[in-house]
Design a protein around this motif. Structure first.
Motif, PDB file in Angstrom:
ATOM      1  N   GLY A 242     -32.171  24.348 -12.602  1.00 39.19           N
ATOM      2  CA  GLY A 242     -30.879  25.511 -11.879  1.00 39.19           C
ATOM      3  C   GLY A 242     -30.675  25.948 -13.241  1.00 39.19           C
ATOM      4  N   VAL A 243     -31.067  25.747 -14.824  1.00 36.55           N
ATOM      5  CA  VAL A 243     -30.719  26.623 -15.693  1.00 36.55           C
ATOM      6  C   VAL A 243     -31.790  27.684 -16.380  1.00 36.55           C
ATOM      7  CG1 VAL A 243     -30.826  26.707 -18.376  1.00 36.55           C
ATOM      8  CG2 VAL A 243     -29.680  25.065 -17.061  1.00 36.55           C
ATOM      9  N   ARG A 244     -31.391  29.123 -16.332  1.00 37.17           N
ATOM     10  CA  ARG A 244     -32.511  29.767 -16.724  1.00 37.17           C
ATOM     11  C   ARG A 244     -32.379  30.600 -17.691  1.00 37.17           C
ATOM     12  NH1 ARG A 244     -35.628  33.735 -14.210  1.00 37.17           N
ATOM     13  NH2 ARG A 244     -35.936  33.627 -12.055  1.00 37.17           N
ATOM     14  N   ARG A 245     -33.277  30.566 -18.759  1.00 36.62           N
ATOM     15  CA  ARG A 245     -33.395  31.461 -20.340  1.00 36.62           C
ATOM     16  C   ARG A 245     -34.543  31.985 -20.175  1.00 36.62           C
ATOM     17  NH1 ARG A 245     -30.812  26.726 -22.904  1.00 36.62           N
ATOM     18  NH2 ARG A 245     -29.161  26.508 -21.557  1.00 36.62           N
ATOM     19  N   THR A 246     -34.112  33.400 -20.966  1.00 37.73           N
ATOM     20  CA  THR A 246     -34.748  34.821 -21.627  1.00 37.73           C
ATOM     21  C   THR A 246     -34.985  34.618 -22.942  1.00 37.73           C
ATOM     22  OG1 THR A 246     -34.408  35.941 -19.521  1.00 37.73           O
ATOM     23  CG2 THR A 246     -35.356  37.239 -20.837  1.00 37.73           C
ATOM     24  N   ILE A 247     -37.266  34.855 -22.628  1.00 37.92           N
ATOM     25  CA  ILE A 247     -37.067  34.946 -24.142  1.00 37.92           C
ATOM     26  C   ILE A 247     -37.747  36.888 -24.835  1.00 37.92           C
ATOM     27  CG2 ILE A 247     -37.581  32.478 -24.634  1.00 37.92           C
ATOM     28  CD1 ILE A 247     -40.629  34.022 -24.462  1.00 37.92           C
ATOM     29  N   VAL A 248     -37.537  36.700 -25.625  1.00 37.05           N
ATOM     30  CA  VAL A 248     -38.054  38.522 -25.980  1.00 37.05           C
ATOM     31  C   VAL A 248     -38.583  37.930 -27.483  1.00 37.05           C
ATOM     32  CG1 VAL A 248     -37.614  40.962 -26.610  1.00 37.05           C
ATOM     33  CG2 VAL A 248     -37.033  39.622 -25.163  1.00 37.05           C
ATOM     34  N   ILE A 249     -40.457  38.182 -27.578  1.00 37.47           N
ATOM     35  CA  ILE A 249     -40.636  38.491 -29.094  1.00 37.47           C
ATOM     36  C   ILE A 249     -41.149  39.035 -28.552  1.00 37.47           C
ATOM     37  CG2 ILE A 249     -41.038  35.844 -28.984  1.00 37.47           C
ATOM     38  CD1 ILE A 249     -43.451  35.834 -28.128  1.00 37.47           C
ATOM     39  N   ASN A 250     -41.332  40.296 -30.262  1.00 37.83           N
ATOM     40  CA  ASN A 250     -42.244  41.321 -30.644  1.00 37.83           C
ATOM     41  C   ASN A 250     -43.058  40.826 -32.632  1.00 37.83           C
ATOM     42  OD1 ASN A 250     -43.940  43.905 -29.871  1.00 37.83           O
ATOM     43  ND2 ASN A 250     -42.354  44.525 -31.095  1.00 37.83           N
ATOM     44  N   GLY A 251     -44.240  41.464 -32.149  1.00 35.91           N
ATOM     45  CA  GLY A 251     -45.078  42.046 -34.082  1.00 35.91           C
ATOM     46  C   GLY A 251     -45.440  40.137 -33.828  1.00 35.91           C
ATOM     47  N   LEU A 252     -46.176  40.329 -33.228  1.00 35.60           N
ATOM     48  CA  LEU A 252     -46.897  39.057 -33.172  1.00 35.60           C
ATOM     49  C   LEU A 252     -48.511  39.963 -33.216  1.00 35.60           C
ATOM     50  CD1 LEU A 252     -46.550  36.237 -33.032  1.00 35.60           C
ATOM     51  CD2 LEU A 252     -45.135  37.138 -31.686  1.00 35.60           C
ATOM     52  N   ASP A 253     -49.415  39.042 -33.862  1.00 33.77           N
ATOM     53  CA  ASP A 253     -50.709  40.053 -34.549  1.00 33.77           C
ATOM     54  C   ASP A 253     -51.760  39.494 -33.767  1.00 33.77           C
ATOM     55  OD1 ASP A 253     -51.225  37.064 -35.160  1.00 33.77           O
ATOM     56  OD2 ASP A 253     -51.340  37.233 -37.303  1.00 33.77           O
ATOM     57  N   SER A 254     -51.903  39.247 -32.710  1.00 36.29           N
ATOM     58  CA  SER A 254     -52.995  39.127 -31.424  1.00 36.29           C
ATOM     59  C   SER A 254     -52.145  38.424 -30.692  1.00 36.29           C
ATOM     60  CB  SER A 254     -53.624  37.970 -31.835  1.00 36.29           C
ATOM     61  OG  SER A 254     -53.549  36.953 -32.006  1.00 36.29           O
ATOM     62  N   MET A 255     -53.034  38.559 -29.126  1.00 34.79           N
ATOM     63  CA  MET A 255     -52.911  38.090 -27.992  1.00 34.79           C
ATOM     64  C   MET A 255     -52.762  36.737 -27.692  1.00 34.79           C
ATOM     65  SD  MET A 255     -54.957  40.419 -25.410  1.00 34.79           S
ATOM     66  CE  MET A 255     -55.105  39.893 -23.793  1.00 34.79           C
TER      67      MET A 255
END
Length: 383
Positions: A242-255
């Motif tokens: 019942g709890v929603r969390r959202t993540i954002v990441i950027n700048g990683l070096d590979s898939m």
């Protein structure tokens, strides 16, 4: 001058204590990262989260959201058809070598089909066709994207195109991408379901959903991004218990790094971060001293609930204090705002909520004030 009254560490223990005392405050190899609690919009973790960054194809969340808005306003419909221009084909189709829906010049896909191409296939051609069909040009559509983003409180956004392809000044912050995800989920659940589709086929061309953690427990969206200049990024959201969390990441070096870090960040979002709502009824504050009153102290309480969030290890060490606007002097009426309760958590801005008097305190009469003044004089002479 403000008067500060420190509150015992145990004061908020009932609402702040959580497991994981040995946990370490988290870091990430991502250059920009955010964890957001969906219900409250509270940022639980941020690494350069408020700094404008190059979002690459995570831009397409805003492209789709603007189309959702225009459908909602009645300006367009899901069944409207737009013709694929040669420019859209060259810059976003197979000749471009970029993410594509596989459209050909002269094709007339519907708005619904194009949205599937944007959301699931990450098609640059689909974005351009929508932009040209709605606003006449991609540049005009991008200006509408920026205007809408600012109206919605995403002030870091400056969109130069609808695709997220590299363009000078095309930026948005990780925190604003998280807000974009929240707005999409809350306002357009009927369209948000499309972010969870495993694949989409346009004629003979099938493209799998690019979200690398879509199979992880509870994950149901949203969007990846990649450019040489920005690295690999991901905006993802999940619901557990019942709890929603959202993540954002950027700048990683590979898939592969994006997939690993996306999974780890989502796991940490639920396991290592917590959010507590402190209500006036759930916490008992100490009385506050009053000058020149018939009573020497007045009981106080929170005026409203306050939301406290962060890493569980940091929450356990939260520091609390009452900060009064001034030294309190009678008369005081029940309900008067007297100051605020301040909760300080390492690595985060302080959380504050007003406190109010729970009772009235009348001012002493002339004789009482004289006695009080004399006692203060005598007491003040002590070394």
């Amino acid at each position: 001058m403000m008067q500060r009254t420190h509150v015992l560490a145990a004061l908020l223990s009932a609402v702040l204590v959580a497991g994981g005392a040995q946990a370490q405050i988290m870091d990430t190899p991502a250059s920009h990262a955010v964890i957001m609690d969906h219900e409250t919009g509270t940022i639980l973790f941020s690494k350069h989260g408020d700094e404008p960054m190059i979002p690459a194809s995570m831009t397409k969340m805003m492209t789709a959201f603007l189309v959702f808005e225009l459908i909602d306003r009645g300006e367009i419909s899901l069944t409207d058809q737009f013709t694929v221009s040669e420019d859209a084909w060259r810059r976003g189709g197979f000749p471009s070598g970029t993410s594509t829906m596989g459209l050909a010049p002269g094709d007339t896909p519907t708005v619904e089909e194009l949205l599937h191409g944007v959301i699931i296939m990450s098609g640059n051609d689909a974005c351009i066709v929508l932009a040209e069909g709605i606003s006449g040009s991609e540049e005009a559509f991008a200006r509408r994207m920026t205007t809408l983003a600012h109206e919605l409180g995403m002030t870091s956004a400056d969109f130069k195109n609808a695709t997220g392809l590299e363009d000078v000044g095309h930026v948005v912050s990780a925190e604003d991408l998280a807000k974009m995800a929240k707005l999409t989920i809350d306002k357009y659940p009927q369209y948000y379901d499309w972010y969870d589709m495993p694949s989409y086929t346009w004629r003979e061309y099938t493209q799998a959903n690019r979200n690398p953690i879509l199979s992880i427990e509870g994950v149901d969206g949203l969007k990846t991004g990649h450019l040489e200049v920005s690295g690999y990024g991901l905006t993802a959201s999940a619901v557990r218990d019942g709890v929603r969390r959202t993540i954002v990441i950027n700048g990683l070096d590979s898939m592969a790094a994006r997939a690993r870090e996306g999974e780890r960040m989502m796991r940490m979002a639920f396991q290592s971060y917590d959010l507590k709502v402190v209500t006036p009824e759930s916490v008992e504050l100490p009385e506050v001293q009053v000058w020149l009153g018939e009573q020497r102290a007045v009981p106080v309480s929170l005026a409203d609930k306050m939301t406290i969030a962060g890493h569980k290890a940091a929450l356990e060490k939260a520091r609390t204090e009452i900060v009064l606007d001034n030294a309190l002097q009678a008369p005081i009426r029940a309900g008067d705002t007297l100051g605020k309760l301040v909760v300080t958590i390492d690595g985060q801005p302080p959380v504050e909520a007003p406190i109010v008097a729970e009772a009235s305190v009348k001012k002493l009469g002339f004789f009482g004030r004289a006695v009080e003044g004399l006692s203060q004089l005598i007491g003040g002479s002590d070394g």
